[in-house]
Design an enzyme around this catalytic site. Structure first.
Site, mmCIF file in Angstrom:
data_model
loop_
_atom_site.group_PDB
_atom_site.id
_atom_site.type_symbol
_atom_site.label_atom_id
_atom_site.label_comp_id
_atom_site.label_asym_id
_atom_site.label_seq_id
_atom_site.Cartn_x
_atom_site.Cartn_y
_atom_site.Cartn_z
ATOM 1 N N PHE A 162 12.349 65.203 44.912
ATOM 2 C CA PHE A 162 13.457 64.764 44.059
ATOM 3 C C PHE A 162 13.423 65.466 42.706
ATOM 4 C CE2 PHE A 162 12.718 61.472 47.179
ATOM 5 C CZ PHE A 162 13.991 61.242 47.652
ATOM 6 N N HIS A 163 13.232 66.754 42.761
ATOM 7 C CA HIS A 163 13.300 67.552 41.542
ATOM 8 C C HIS A 163 13.561 69.004 41.915
ATOM 9 C CE1 HIS A 163 8.882 67.891 42.529
ATOM 10 N NE2 HIS A 163 9.166 69.161 42.314
#
Ligand code: TYD
Length: 133
Positions: free
Chosen positions: A49-50
């Site tokens: 999630f980045h």
């Protein structure tokens, strides 16, 4: 999309087992400055999630399996990593999510830079906004 699967040579055979060697600027397309790995990840957990602004990475599932969803602002692709002689190259500015961890999965990551939290984009809206400029 600036993500692709790398296939590494396997030395050995079924009798004695296998060895795979990773070398900067040979079978890894950058100078390796950092290696880290995740382990004991519960099967229901999703990680990542980045995106990174500059960092290049190669993800290698040395044991077990995972899926990695990559998104470059336009195109989305899902890669299955389940072989210790395969790696997933991820270039800069790719949003990634790792999920479907099999039990005992060990994900080893080779990185082109030392750890720098300032290189992360952890906010999805901020990531998307880079493509609207
Ligand atoms: P993160 O990169 O978010 O891992 P994942 O995408 O697998 O969830 O890192 C998790 C935590 O570990 C975060 O607090 C930053 C820290 N970390 C380091 O201190 N050094 C490192 O080399 C890495 C990759 C992470």
């Amino acid at each position: 999309m600036n993500c692709y699967i790398l296939s590494f040579d396997e030395i050995g055979n079924i009798e004695i087992g296998y060895l795979t060697s990773l070398e900067s600027l040979k079978n890894i397309p950058f100078d390796i400055k950092r290696v880290y790995y995740t382990y004991d990840v519960p099967v229901k957990i999703k990680r990542g999630f980045h995106s990174h602004k500059k960092l290049e990475q190669v993800l290698i599932c040395v044991n077990g399996s995972i899926k990695v969803k990559c998104f470059d602002g336009q195109e989305e692709k899902v890669y299955l990593l389940d072989k210790p002689n395969e790696g997933l190259y991820i270039g800069p500015m790719i949003w990634r999510e790792m999920y479907d961890y099999a039990e005992n999965t060990v994900l080893m990551v080779l990185a082109s830079e030392l750890y720098d939290e300032d290189d992360y984009i952890r906010d999805y809206e901020k990531f998307i906004s880079y493509f609207k400029k």
